[in-house]
Design an enzyme around this catalytic site. Sequence first.
Site, short mmCIF file in Angstrom:
data_model
loop_
_atom_site.label_atom_id
_atom_site.label_comp_id
_atom_site.label_asym_id
_atom_site.label_seq_id
_atom_site.Cartn_x
_atom_site.Cartn_y
_atom_site.Cartn_z
N HIS A 176 0.81 -1.21 0.00
CA HIS A 176 0.00 0.00 0.00
C HIS A 176 0.85 1.27 0.00
CE1 HIS A 176 -3.84 1.79 -0.11
NE2 HIS A 176 -4.47 0.92 0.65
N ASP A 411 -9.81 -8.90 -19.50
CA ASP A 411 -9.81 -10.12 -20.32
C ASP A 411 -8.35 -10.47 -20.62
OD1 ASP A 411 -9.91 -12.05 -22.30
OD2 ASP A 411 -11.49 -11.04 -23.45
#
Length: 471
Positions: A176, A411
């Site tokens: 993070h 995808d």
Amino acid sequence: MPGSTDTGRVQVISRRVIKPPASPETTIHLTPWDLRLITIDYIQKGVLLPKPKHEHGHAAVDRLESSFARALGLFHPFAGRLAVDERAGGTVTVSLRCTGEGAEFIHAAAPGVTAADITGDLYIPRELMATLFPLNGLVSADAATAADGEPRRAPLLAAQVTELDDAVFVAASLNHAAGDGTTFWHFFNTWSDMSRTGGDATERSPPVLERWFLDTCPVPVPLPFAKLEHAVRRRPENQQPPLQECFFHFSGESVKKLKARANAEVRSMSSGEADTATDVTISSLQAVLGHLWRSVCRARRLDPWRQTTYVLLIGCRGRVKGIPAAGYVGNAVVPCKVTSTAGEVVGKGLGWAALQLNRGVAAFDEAALVRESLERWVRDPRLAYNTDLLGAAAADVGTGSSPRFDVYGNDFGWGKPVAVRCGPGNKLDGKTTVFEGRGGGGAVALEVCLAPDALARLVADEEFMHAVTVP
């Protein structure tokens, strides 16, 4: 590092260190926004994909590994490590050192596990989901060099590809301090583009690796700890509060109805209640989150006088001068807190609750929320801890992520995702993660984490569930 390791239902087939094609040896100094998050867990998100029909499982994994390396070439700092410099006077600085040591890529299999095990119920199978993500249980500081010079083994980035019986789960965990949700999905989208095209092409904005600092900010920023380890708080496993999670999907039509209802209620408010609210348009997301806030207050059975706060994250890309609207790598969000009483949130209606969120966002002021807060933070650094992010008395709600992130466009070459899920990191009572919903058309999805009894009451709440599409 080939070899098979059995971790319950998931078997690790191989674990490799992936290095970018090139990594300039530079140092990236971390901003106060980055440093503030060095004490919390990695960002963990993943997508459930259909099983490749015309490609053997291992061939698909090879494709993912190769494209992961190419994407890492664009985001080469993620192959580095955090470096700690202990200074005289009892302070430390933490920077991102572009060492090119690599990110981790894990290939795993989960025999007997199907897509329905993940998506077939409102409740999320926590133990199963944890096995589908890498770097569990780490905080961002665990990627830093230890004081004695021995490197900790945590990379800044790791990916895990798990073959299920009828699907593939692709997950990633990102430190993070290296980036926020926008940065995470920028990398993930780039990776899927490169996998689908088989080359280096991506339609995404190129990453902007230079961090943004206020002119008055010292670089690097000193932290008031003699050792970085002193900044980290770890809660023992036996002290973790019991939590459960559900994944709620709101169709585009359901979201439109909530938005229309919220705006109609705002327009019908008396002048004393609304002030200038008649000129306000409640957004789709504000309507959904207002609906959630009211429902969670009911599910928690909060007394009417009880104070409750909704914590929203506001993105600064394109809002703050000097931070690019697209491509900026790092953390660039500020919290916005909206506080009321449970009685008002529940009793005054959806329009009123959504209006409070609307006003909170509208009050965003670059000077007050960004510049003044950053200058104050440098003088008195306050690190983020999961135990402090939401009120300890279980009355608050906090929402991270964004429905604008491109989840269902990932995808990798054999079909779009059928679902998205979070890993076990940063789970808090009241934490909600928002995603775009399946099928587009304005659909929204929420992953909601609550105490088990409150979550059970939320699922049984007819008003809340009337807007939810049940699996």
